[in-house]
Design an enzyme around this catalytic site. Structure first.
Site, PDB file in Angstrom:
ATOM      1  N   CYS A  74       0.839  -1.200   0.000  1.00  0.00           N
ATOM      2  CA  CYS A  74       0.000   0.000   0.000  1.00  0.00           C
ATOM      3  C   CYS A  74       0.876   1.252   0.000  1.00  0.00           C
ATOM      4  CB  CYS A  74      -0.914  -0.054   1.226  1.00  0.00           C
ATOM      5  SG  CYS A  74      -1.397   1.527   1.894  1.00  0.00           S
ATOM      6  N   CYS A  77       0.737   3.557   2.981  1.00  0.00           N
ATOM      7  CA  CYS A  77       1.440   2.991   4.138  1.00  0.00           C
ATOM      8  C   CYS A  77       2.938   3.224   4.002  1.00  0.00           C
ATOM      9  CB  CYS A  77       1.179   1.484   4.240  1.00  0.00           C
ATOM     10  SG  CYS A  77      -0.569   1.049   4.233  1.00  0.00           S
ATOM     11  N   CYS A 421      -9.712  19.097 -19.626  1.00  0.00           N
ATOM     12  CA  CYS A 421     -10.501  17.868 -19.455  1.00  0.00           C
ATOM     13  C   CYS A 421     -10.222  16.857 -20.565  1.00  0.00           C
ATOM     14  CB  CYS A 421     -11.982  18.250 -19.375  1.00  0.00           C
ATOM     15  SG  CYS A 421     -13.133  17.090 -20.082  1.00  0.00           S
ATOM     16  N   CYS A 424     -13.068  15.686 -22.836  1.00  0.00           N
ATOM     17  CA  CYS A 424     -13.409  16.723 -23.819  1.00  0.00           C
ATOM     18  C   CYS A 424     -12.484  16.619 -25.027  1.00  0.00           C
ATOM     19  CB  CYS A 424     -13.265  18.121 -23.206  1.00  0.00           C
ATOM     20  SG  CYS A 424     -14.234  18.354 -21.703  1.00  0.00           S
TER      21      CYS A 424
END
Ligand SMILES: *[C@@H]1O[C@H](CO)[C@@H](O)[C@H](O)[C@H]1NC(C)=O
Ligand SMILES: *[C@@H]1O[C@H](CO)[C@@H](O)[C@H](O)[C@H]1NC(C)=O
Length: 524
Positions: A74, A77, A421, A424
């Site tokens: 992780c 972590c 975006c 887009c």
């Protein structure tokens, strides 16, 4: 924010994990290894390494134990690990009576279940060996913050003050110090005050019931006093004797009054500016390299005190790296000095009359006028480009939007986009092709509008791209297009007058129905 419990694992491994690791050792058979019950935990960088076998013993031996449930893969972590060790070292150096530990929860399904771990890392604070009621760790993820969160639990969260000397020493030590004056330290309000102090890690707290101190600070009733080395110097929060101390009210009071009356906008202060939860922000845009601009601060600051808690006064230096703020307000650097007032809930922006000098009196008058609803908000718009109607896709901005989309002779199909975006950008070729296809149709307009630089009355776009169809004819009709973003589907929609024709059931098509998928959008 944390990592999900199950990462992208190969299906077989995932299956084994879901079945539980005991299966791997051959459940029902004699265990190959002796259960290592008495095993004492090892230590890694000052952090105890625990497992299902020795957690119980660690809880017996450590009256205050913070346990991190982690997984080796992780990333959150991994980022926490050095800070966690550093916090352990800080506390060990002070001989604080608290221990930091970790459990590889991805290898401990029973502990994961027992403690309801649903993401990594999860941290829980255990006291007095109580295994069933740990406190959820909600503090910061850096060393000093972790250490302070723990100090305020194993020690007092507010320093007990007996005399004037100790009170003065505490007040002098920090820019902002909060002291609770309570006549009876057994009162429930004191518990509320200490609860708040446990979590408000950026403030220093003191507590007293000394009649001598009440008198010294001119108090007769229970009061929380915020002392600061700037602005008003002191702010009092009297405890309501009937209703008691309200944690939310006190918390808002402390946030509001621990801020400077005028805050310079920069990367350090901006999180505080937004966290202050003050409804209106008044921004003074200046070029700090100019003496004439710097001098405007005095009048601005002079106007601030009566608006504390209602309007947050902020200075934005246009000569610094604040281009995004200017853009948000539709301003250019050479428009400084100027003021803008924004309501953080509605995002409505207000500007003072052009050419008004910036003085304490004009700033006060502008704030009052906006708060009393006497100033119309302004909407952002770019200038209409000279060639706005020269390409197949027409360019709309705030200033030509009304005139184009509500033209009764034309049906107008508009793409509202953001320059950054990606969805887009993906659909841009299809939009160009559509415009090319309909370029000879006098009654159809294909257009686009950069919704980050142009705001429209009564039309707020919540995701990008948003596609809207404004049919010809009277009335201000508007239909949102939510289907596939390809020329064929767009054309069907246009040719059918703003809705997709029903699928013909007789002709089964290998393609999924046009409106079967909702295409993704990016949030604002
Ligand atoms: C653990 O704490 C809870 C809540 O304070 C309490 O009700 C419970 O009795 C405690 N358990 C033990 C074993 O002390
Ligand atoms: C700020 O003022 C200085 C001095 O006049 C000027 O050189 C600079 O371009 C100005 N900065 C901006 C962003 O306008």
């Amino acid at each position: 924010m944390g990592c999900q419990l199950l990462p992208m694992l190969p299906p077989l491994l995932l299956l084994l994990l879901l079945l539980g690791t005991p299966g791997l050792q051959g459940q029902g058979q004699e265990p190959v290894e002796e259960p290592p019950e008495a095993e004492s935990p090892s230590e890694e960088d000052g952090v105890l390494v625990l497992s299902q076998h020795n957690l119980g013993r660690a809880l017996q031996e450590h009256r205050a134990l913070l346990v991190e449930f982690y997984a080796p893969w992780c990333s959150h972590c991994q980022a926490l690990a050095p800070e966690y060790s550093k916090a352990a070292a800080l506390l060990a150096a002070e001989s604080a009576a608290v221990t930091l530990a970790k459990v590889d929860a991805s290898a401990e399904p029973e502990l994961t279940e027992e403690f309801g771990v649903t993401e990594y890392p999860t941290l829980k604070f255990f006291r007095d060996g109580n295994r069933t009621h740990p406190e959820e760790y909600t503090g910061p993820r850096e060393a000093e913050g972790i250490a302070e969160w723990l100090r305020r639990r194993v020690g007092a969260s507010a320093r007990r003050l007996e005399d004037e000397e100790s009170a003065r020493a505490l007040i002098d030590a920090q820019d902002v110090v909060v002291i609770g004056f309570f006549q009876d330290l057994q009162d429930e309000d004191v518990a509320t005050f200490l609860d708040l102090a446990r979590d408000a890690l950026d403030l220093t707290f003191g507590l007293t019931d000394s009649p001598q101190l009440f008198e010294k600070f001119g108090l007769t009733e229970d009061t929380v006093v915020l002392f600061k080395k700037f602005d008003e110097g002191r702010a009092d929060f009297p405890v309501d004797m009937q209703l008691g101390l309200d944690l939310g009210d006190l918390s808002r009071f402390l946030v509001t009054h621990s801020m400077h009356l005028v805050t310079d906008f920069n990367s350090q202060t901006s999180p505080k500016i937004f966290a202050a939860k003050i409804l209106n922000h008044l921004l003074l845009f200046v070029n700090e390299t100019l003496a004439a601009h710097r001098e405007l601060r005095a009048g601005f600051a002079e106007a601030a005190p009566p608006f504390r808690g209602k309007v947050l006064f902020v200075v934005v230096d246009v000569a610094a790296d604040n281009g995004h703020v200017l853009q948000y307000f539709g301003l250019k650097a050479d428009e400084a000095p100027t003021l803008r007032l924004i309501n953080m809930e509605t995002n409505k922006k207000h500007a003072p009359a052009a050419g008004e000098p910036i003085t304490a009196a004009s700033v006060t008058a502008f704030c009052e006028a906006v708060l009393h609803g006497q100033v119309q908000p302004y909407l952002l718009s770019q200038e209409v480009p000279l060639d706005w109607d020269q390409r197949p896709v027409k360019t709309l901005v705030g200033k030509n939007f009304e005139q184009v989309v509500y033209d009764e002779a034309k049906s107008v199909f508009v793409k509202f986009y953001a320059p950054w975006c990606s969805h887009c950008k993906e659909m841009a070729p299809a939009w160009e092709a559509l415009a090319e296809k309909y370029r000879d149709r006098e009654d159809i307009v294909i257009a686009e509008l950069d919704a980050t630089s142009n705001e429209l009355e009564g039309l707020t776009v919540h995701g990008f791209p948003t596609l809207m169809y404004f049919p010809a004819g009277p009335g201000r009709k508007m239909i949102e297009y939510k289907s596939n973003r390809d020329v064929e589907t767009f054309s069907k929609f246009l040719d059918n007058g703003g809705e997709l024709p029903p699928e013909e059931p007789a002709a089964p098509s290998p393609e999924p129905p046009a409106n079967a998928t909702v295409e993704p959008k990016e949030e604002l």
